[in-house]
Design a protein around this motif. Structure first.
Motif, PDB file in Angstrom:
ATOM      1  N   VAL A 191       8.447  -3.408  -2.492  1.00 42.96           N
ATOM      2  CA  VAL A 191       8.560  -4.666  -2.857  1.00 42.96           C
ATOM      3  C   VAL A 191       8.330  -5.735  -1.837  1.00 42.96           C
ATOM      4  CG1 VAL A 191      10.440  -6.059  -3.977  1.00 42.96           C
ATOM      5  CG2 VAL A 191      10.514  -3.597  -4.539  1.00 42.96           C
ATOM      6  N   TYR A 192       7.714  -6.807  -2.255  1.00 42.97           N
ATOM      7  CA  TYR A 192       7.381  -7.808  -0.976  1.00 42.97           C
ATOM      8  C   TYR A 192       8.692  -8.427  -0.532  1.00 42.97           C
ATOM      9  CZ  TYR A 192       5.085 -11.680   1.003  1.00 42.97           C
ATOM     10  OH  TYR A 192       4.617 -12.689   1.931  1.00 42.97           O
ATOM     11  N   THR A 193       9.048  -8.145   0.410  1.00 46.18           N
ATOM     12  CA  THR A 193      10.245  -8.608   1.027  1.00 46.18           C
ATOM     13  C   THR A 193      10.084  -8.787   2.625  1.00 46.18           C
ATOM     14  OG1 THR A 193      11.491  -6.703   1.543  1.00 46.18           O
ATOM     15  CG2 THR A 193      11.822  -7.617  -1.071  1.00 46.18           C
ATOM     16  N   PRO A 194      11.015  -9.496   3.123  1.00 48.32           N
ATOM     17  CA  PRO A 194      10.958  -9.668   4.682  1.00 48.32           C
ATOM     18  C   PRO A 194      11.058  -8.183   5.380  1.00 48.32           C
ATOM     19  CG  PRO A 194      12.561 -11.218   3.721  1.00 48.32           C
ATOM     20  CD  PRO A 194      12.123 -10.524   2.629  1.00 48.32           C
ATOM     21  N   GLU A 201       2.147  -8.770   4.183  1.00 48.07           N
ATOM     22  CA  GLU A 201       1.154  -9.884   3.829  1.00 48.07           C
ATOM     23  C   GLU A 201      -0.219  -9.101   3.475  1.00 48.07           C
ATOM     24  OE1 GLU A 201       1.061 -12.736   3.174  1.00 48.07           O
ATOM     25  OE2 GLU A 201       2.999 -12.990   3.516  1.00 48.07           O
ATOM     26  N   HIS A 202      -0.501  -8.015   4.073  1.00 49.40           N
ATOM     27  CA  HIS A 202      -1.647  -7.115   3.955  1.00 49.40           C
ATOM     28  C   HIS A 202      -1.397  -6.307   2.479  1.00 49.40           C
ATOM     29  CE1 HIS A 202      -5.118  -4.693   4.907  1.00 49.40           C
ATOM     30  NE2 HIS A 202      -4.489  -3.764   4.461  1.00 49.40           N
ATOM     31  N   PHE A 203      -0.311  -6.103   2.313  1.00 45.66           N
ATOM     32  CA  PHE A 203      -0.376  -5.347   0.682  1.00 45.66           C
ATOM     33  C   PHE A 203       0.423  -6.022  -0.253  1.00 45.66           C
ATOM     34  CE2 PHE A 203       0.263  -1.909   4.384  1.00 45.66           C
ATOM     35  CZ  PHE A 203      -0.694  -1.116   3.821  1.00 45.66           C
ATOM     36  N   LYS A 204       0.763  -7.310  -0.282  1.00 45.04           N
ATOM     37  CA  LYS A 204       1.540  -8.117  -1.067  1.00 45.04           C
ATOM     38  C   LYS A 204       0.811  -8.240  -2.412  1.00 45.04           C
ATOM     39  CE  LYS A 204       2.915 -13.145  -1.890  1.00 45.04           C
ATOM     40  NZ  LYS A 204       2.874 -14.291  -1.405  1.00 45.04           N
ATOM     41  N   ASN A 205      -0.589  -7.971  -2.652  1.00 38.79           N
ATOM     42  CA  ASN A 205      -1.197  -8.135  -3.961  1.00 38.79           C
ATOM     43  C   ASN A 205      -1.068  -6.773  -4.565  1.00 38.79           C
ATOM     44  OD1 ASN A 205      -2.666  -6.496  -2.286  1.00 38.79           O
ATOM     45  ND2 ASN A 205      -4.804  -7.138  -3.522  1.00 38.79           N
ATOM     46  N   VAL A 206      -0.425  -5.856  -3.894  1.00 36.30           N
ATOM     47  CA  VAL A 206      -0.381  -4.346  -4.774  1.00 36.30           C
ATOM     48  C   VAL A 206       1.324  -4.095  -4.558  1.00 36.30           C
ATOM     49  CG1 VAL A 206      -2.697  -3.473  -4.203  1.00 36.30           C
ATOM     50  CG2 VAL A 206      -0.759  -3.109  -2.563  1.00 36.30           C
ATOM     51  N   MET A 207       1.968  -4.867  -4.282  1.00 37.76           N
ATOM     52  CA  MET A 207       3.326  -4.665  -4.221  1.00 37.76           C
ATOM     53  C   MET A 207       4.049  -5.369  -5.418  1.00 37.76           C
ATOM     54  SD  MET A 207       4.667  -5.489  -0.181  1.00 37.76           S
ATOM     55  CE  MET A 207       4.712  -4.285   0.799  1.00 37.76           C
ATOM     56  N   ILE A 234      11.451   2.406 -10.218  1.00 40.26           N
ATOM     57  CA  ILE A 234      10.536   1.358 -10.219  1.00 40.26           C
ATOM     58  C   ILE A 234       9.406   1.390  -9.319  1.00 40.26           C
ATOM     59  CG2 ILE A 234      10.239  -1.182 -10.822  1.00 40.26           C
ATOM     60  CD1 ILE A 234      13.085  -1.511 -11.119  1.00 40.26           C
ATOM     61  N   ARG A 235       8.128   1.391  -9.812  1.00 38.71           N
ATOM     62  CA  ARG A 235       7.111   1.418  -8.944  1.00 38.71           C
ATOM     63  C   ARG A 235       5.992   0.594  -9.257  1.00 38.71           C
ATOM     64  NH1 ARG A 235       8.069   7.265  -8.424  1.00 38.71           N
ATOM     65  NH2 ARG A 235       7.710   7.934  -6.395  1.00 38.71           N
ATOM     66  N   PRO A 236       5.181   0.072  -7.985  1.00 37.85           N
ATOM     67  CA  PRO A 236       3.975  -0.794  -8.441  1.00 37.85           C
ATOM     68  C   PRO A 236       3.226  -0.049  -9.377  1.00 37.85           C
ATOM     69  CG  PRO A 236       4.365  -0.712  -6.053  1.00 37.85           C
ATOM     70  CD  PRO A 236       5.326   0.154  -6.659  1.00 37.85           C
ATOM     71  N   THR A 237       2.475  -0.836 -10.162  1.00 39.54           N
ATOM     72  CA  THR A 237       1.770  -0.112 -11.162  1.00 39.54           C
ATOM     73  C   THR A 237       0.505   0.760 -10.548  1.00 39.54           C
ATOM     74  OG1 THR A 237       2.029  -1.901 -12.727  1.00 39.54           O
ATOM     75  CG2 THR A 237       0.096  -0.527 -13.132  1.00 39.54           C
ATOM     76  N   GLY A 238       0.382   0.407  -9.373  1.00 36.37           N
ATOM     77  CA  GLY A 238      -0.734   1.301  -8.719  1.00 36.37           C
ATOM     78  C   GLY A 238      -0.303   2.421  -8.108  1.00 36.37           C
ATOM     79  N   GLY A 239       0.915   2.577  -8.139  1.00 34.45           N
ATOM     80  CA  GLY A 239       1.436   3.688  -7.336  1.00 34.45           C
ATOM     81  C   GLY A 239       1.969   3.266  -5.887  1.00 34.45           C
ATOM     82  N   ASP A 240       2.469   4.177  -5.263  1.00 32.02           N
ATOM     83  CA  ASP A 240       3.001   4.133  -4.064  1.00 32.02           C
ATOM     84  C   ASP A 240       2.156   3.552  -2.752  1.00 32.02           C
ATOM     85  OD1 ASP A 240       5.449   5.092  -4.964  1.00 32.02           O
ATOM     86  OD2 ASP A 240       5.255   7.017  -4.426  1.00 32.02           O
ATOM     87  N   ILE A 241       2.709   2.834  -1.879  1.00 32.08           N
ATOM     88  CA  ILE A 241       1.860   2.594  -0.476  1.00 32.08           C
ATOM     89  C   ILE A 241       2.300   3.498   0.411  1.00 32.08           C
ATOM     90  CG2 ILE A 241       1.655   0.666   0.875  1.00 32.08           C
ATOM     91  CD1 ILE A 241       2.465  -1.523  -1.393  1.00 32.08           C
ATOM     92  N   ASN A 242       1.224   4.020   0.796  1.00 27.83           N
ATOM     93  CA  ASN A 242       1.382   4.970   1.982  1.00 27.83           C
ATOM     94  C   ASN A 242       1.006   4.371   3.169  1.00 27.83           C
ATOM     95  OD1 ASN A 242       1.801   7.409   0.355  1.00 27.83           O
ATOM     96  ND2 ASN A 242      -0.013   7.167  -0.461  1.00 27.83           N
ATOM     97  N   SER A 243       2.082   3.800   3.915  1.00 27.32           N
ATOM     98  CA  SER A 243       2.012   3.040   5.080  1.00 27.32           C
ATOM     99  C   SER A 243       3.133   3.090   5.769  1.00 27.32           C
ATOM    100  CB  SER A 243       1.515   1.734   5.040  1.00 27.32           C
ATOM    101  OG  SER A 243       1.286   0.798   6.113  1.00 27.32           O
TER     102      SER A 243
END
Length: 243
Positions: A191-194, A201-207, A234-243
């Motif tokens: 989720v795009y949070t602080p 910012e790098h992942f915002k479009n997939v969060m 609840i997940r992003p439609t594109g799945g988890d962000i592995n970072s």
């Protein structure tokens, strides 16, 4: 009678969005008539959220509280009970994360994460539950994380703290089912949070956005009292962000 709803970590991110969604639902008369008790460590953030909620017509109380401080959480609950006499909902949202390699984690990283996510959440819940048990009503939420069940290389301590929350939730349910108290575990993906810092910012479009988690939380609260939504993943439609 107005519903007393305590939201921790309410100054930013998901907690802020939950507070505003409750206020919006109340304005739209969606079976919700709350008084919001907003808690976080930063008063200036709380004041901004409270202004939005009050503009929507919802009575709002702010309290600068660090849930890692057990004396502060005791004072918070005593204040709420002296003023209102009951608690209808606790949303355990306050949390921190340190994201880096397992081998770069410091003792400070460990203590800060565990003191808030595990210790603070445990003792605040411990103070609130007997009140709900006596009332034979109430709803306790945990804004946990998919990291409570899925490991990521960058979130070893964070994941440890969220696994601990899941253990608390499982134990609490054994008590809650005996006294008509509902317990809901919300497990979001990215989720795009602080909390993400600059990398967000790098992942915002997939969060996901905080509002996505807020609407699901308030929907679960608004279910009939005979119904408990026990867990929401609840997940992003594109799945988890592995970072």
């Amino acid at each position: 009678m107005k519903e007393i709803i305590i939201i921790t970590g309410a100054g930013k991110g998901i907690g802020r969005a939950i507070a505003i969604d409750f206020a919006r639902r109340a304005k739209e008369k969606e079976q919700c008539n709350p008084i919001l008790i907003l808690s976080s460590r930063t008063r200036s953030d709380l004041e901004k959220v409270a202004e939005i909620c009050r503009d929507l017509g919802t009575e709002t109380v702010i309290t600068e509280t660090d849930i890692a401080d057990t004396k502060a959480t005791r004072n918070l609950i005593e204040m709420v009970m002296e003023r209102f006499g009951h608690i209808d909902c606790l949303i355990n949202n306050a949390g921190v994360g340190r994201f880096k390699s397992l081998f770069e984690m410091t003792e400070e990283d460990f203590d800060d994460t565990m003191n808030i996510n595990a210790k603070g959440t445990f003792f605040l819940t411990q103070k609130v539950f007997p009140i709900m048990e006596q009332q034979r009503s109430g709803h306790i939420f945990f804004i946990s994380s998919i990291a409570a069940e899925t490991a990521f290389k960058s979130s070893s301590v964070y994941s440890m703290s969220k696994f601990a929350q899941n253990g608390l939730i499982a134990s609490l349910r054994l008590y809650a089912r005996e006294c008509n108290v509902r317990v809901t575990n919300i497990m979001p993906g990215a989720v795009y949070t602080p909390m993400w810092g600059e990398s967000g910012e790098h992942f915002k479009n997939v969060m996901m956005m905080p509002e996505d988690i807020a609407s699901a939380t308030v929907d679960a609260y608004l279910q009939p009292g005979r119904t408990c939504v026990e867990e929401i993943v609840i997940r992003p439609t594109g799945g988890d962000i592995n970072s």
